[in-house]
Write an enzyme that holds these catalytic residues in place. Structure first.
Site, PDB file in Angstrom:
ATOM      1  N   THR A  26     -47.411  10.344 -72.112  1.00 17.18           N
ATOM      2  CA  THR A  26     -46.994  11.683 -72.546  1.00 17.18           C
ATOM      3  C   THR A  26     -45.578  11.699 -73.129  1.00 17.18           C
ATOM      4  O   THR A  26     -45.155  12.707 -73.686  1.00 17.18           O
ATOM      5  CB  THR A  26     -47.012  12.676 -71.368  1.00 17.18           C
ATOM      6  N   LYS A  27     -44.821  10.610 -73.003  1.00 14.49           N
ATOM      7  CA  LYS A  27     -43.435  10.589 -73.460  1.00 14.49           C
ATOM      8  C   LYS A  27     -43.372  10.531 -74.996  1.00 14.49           C
ATOM      9  O   LYS A  27     -44.385  10.333 -75.659  1.00 14.49           O
ATOM     10  CB  LYS A  27     -42.678   9.420 -72.822  1.00 14.49           C
ATOM     11  N   ASN A  28     -42.174  10.658 -75.573  1.00 13.49           N
ATOM     12  CA  ASN A  28     -42.051  10.741 -77.032  1.00 13.49           C
ATOM     13  C   ASN A  28     -42.529   9.479 -77.743  1.00 13.49           C
ATOM     14  O   ASN A  28     -42.918   9.531 -78.897  1.00 13.49           O
ATOM     15  CB  ASN A  28     -40.611  11.071 -77.442  1.00 13.49           C
TER      16      ASN A  28
END
Ligand SMILES: *Cc1c(COP(=O)(O)O)cnc(C)c1O
Length: 367
Positions: free
Chosen positions: A178-180
Site C-alpha cells: 500500500t506504500k507509495n
C-alpha cells in the site's frame, strides 16, 4: 467500490521479476545492490541498506545506533505499532510525546522536555507522507547527543525544501504494497554515515562479512533479489506517481467542504501516502461513504500507548490529548495515483454530502 489503495503493477515489474527468477539468483544479490544504489541516489545520501520490511529497517537502525537494554527512545503514540515495537525489540523503552494537531507529527517542543540521561534516540514519524520537522529535531538530537531515526515508511519522495525524507539522520522506509512504492514486502535504511551503514549491513546478515565468519550476533533481515526486481521497476515511476497523488490532493484541498483538510507546513513537499481528513462521527461518516461506493481507512484508531501490549507495560495511564482526539476523528480517503478524475469527483461529491448530513466536528477541536 473505490478502494483506499491500489498497488501499481505494470509490465516492467513483471518482466523484471521474471528476469530475476530466470537468473537463478534469488536471495540478496546484484539486484538488491542495484536497488540500494538507486534508492540512495533518490533520497540524496551515499548509503542505503535494503531489508526484509520497514519494520526490520527500523529495528536495524536502532541496533546500529547502539540502542539497547536500559535506553529510552522518544517517539509518538499516533503511528503504526512498528515505530514502538522495534524499540521494545531492541531492549529499550519507548517514551511517548504528543503530536502536533496541524501536521499529525511529533512536536519538537515536547522532545527536549522528554530527554533524560537514558535517552539514546529520537524517532519521529513522517505520518501520511508529510515529513516531521526534521531540521528542528536534528538540532535537538545534535545538542543532546541522540541518534535521529526517521520512520519514513510513508514518506518516499517527501521533502523539506530540496531535501528529501530519509536524508536527516537515519531514514527507514517500507515497501509494503500500500506504500507509495512497493517490493511486495521490503524496506530500506538510508544514511550519510558510512560506519553506521556498515554496522547495519553486518547486523542484517548474521554478523558476517566473510562467509561463515561471524563477527557479532546478527539477524537475517535481508531483502531477496526477487523483491528488489519489483523495486527496480517501481522506483523510476515514483516521482510521477507522487505528482499524481499531489494533483488529486490539490483537488481535494480546493473542493472538499465541511471537513478539516490536511495542513501542509510551509516549504514541505507532501508525498500524500494518505490524504487524511478530520470529521464528526468518524465511524458513521466512513459507513456512509462506503454506502456511496467510497472506501476509506482509519490510521490509526487506537494510539500505540493504548494498545494491549503497551497497556501491559503500564503505558495506559499516560495521556496524549492530541493523539487521542485524532484517533477518533481521522479518516483517510482514496488518493492513490490510479484514481481517475471521475473517481476523484465521486469521492468529493460523497464526502461533501456526508459532511453536510453529519455536520462539522465539535468546535475547539479544529486545527
Ligand atoms: C508501514 C509502516 C511501517 C512498517 O513497515 P512494514 O514494511 O509493514 O514492516 C512502520 N511505520 C509506519 C509509520 C508504517 O506506515
Amino acid at each position: 467500490m473505490i478502494p483506499i489503495a491500489r498497488p501499481q503493477m505494470g509490465e516492467e515489474e513483471k518482466r523484471s521479476v521474471r528476469a530475476a527468477l530466470e537468473s537463478g539468483m534469488l536471495a540478496q544479490g546484484e539486484r538488491v545492490r542495484q536497488l540500494e544504489e538507486a534508492f540512495a541516489a533518490f533520497v540524496g545520501v551515499p548509503h542505503a541498506v535494503a531489508t526484509s520490511s520497514g519494520t526490520t529497517a527500523l529495528h536495524l537502525a536502532l541496533l546500529a545506533s547502539g540502542v539497547g537494554e536500559g535506553d529510552e527512545v522518544i517517539t509518538v503514540p499516533f503511528t503504526f505499532i512498528a515505530s514502538a515495537s522495534t524499540v521494545l525489540h531492541a531492549g529499550a523503552r519507548p517514551v511517548f510525546v504528543d503530536v502536533g494537531e496541524a501536521d499529525f507529527c511529533i512536536d519538537p517542543a515536547h522532545v527536549e522536555a522528554a530527554v533524560t540521561p537514558r535517552t539514546r534516540a529520537v524517532l519521529p514519524v513522517s505520518l501520511y507522507g508529510q515529513p516531521a520537522d526534521l531540521p528542528a529535531l536534528q538540532a535537538v538530537a545534535e545538542r543532546r547527543g541522540l541518534a535521529l531515526v526517521e520512520d519514513a515508511a510513508q514518506a518516499h519522495g517527501a521533502a523539506i525544501g530540496e531535501r528529501r525524507s530519509g536524508s536527516w539522520g537515519i531514514g527507514c522506509f517500507s515497501f509494503y504494497p500500500t506504500k507509495n512504492m512497493t517490493t511486495a514486502e521490503g524496506g530500506m535504511l538510508t544514511t550519510a554515515d558510512g560506519d553506521l551503514a556498515e554496522r547495519a549491513r553486518l547486523l542484517r546478515e548474521h554478523g558476517m562479512r566473510v562467509r561463515y565468519h561471524h563477527e557479532i550476533v546478527g539477524y537475517n533481515f535481508r531483502m531477496t533479489d526477487v523483491h528488489a526486481a519489483i523495486g527496480l521497476a517501481q522506483l523510476p515511476k515514483l516521482p510521477a506517481l507522487n505528482e499524481r497523488r499531489r494533483a488529486i490532493a490539490a483537488r481535494y484541498d480546493r473542493e472538499l467542504r465541511g471537513v478539516v483538510t490536511p495542513a501542509v507546513r510551509l516549504g514541505v513537499t507532501h508525498a500524500y501516502h494518505q490524504y487524511t481528513i478530520r470529521v464528526a462521527q468518524r465511524d458513521e461518516f466512513a459507513e456512509r461513504l462506503r454506502r456511496r461506493g467510497v472506501g476509506t481507512g482509519v490510521y490509526y484508531p487506537i494510539p500505540v500507548h493504548r494498545q494491549k501490549p503497551l497497556l501491559a507495560l503500564g503505558y495506559g495511564e499516560q495521556r496524549f490529548p492530541v493523539a487521542e482526539r485524532l484517533a477518533g476523528e481521522v479518516l483517510s480517503i482514496p488518493v492513490h495515483p490510479s484514481l481517475t478524475e471521475d473517481e476523484v469527483s465521486t469521492v468529493i461529491g460523497a464526502v461533501n454530502e456526508v459532511a453536510a448530513e453529519l455536520g462539522p466536528i465539535p468546535s475547539g477541536t479544529r486545527a
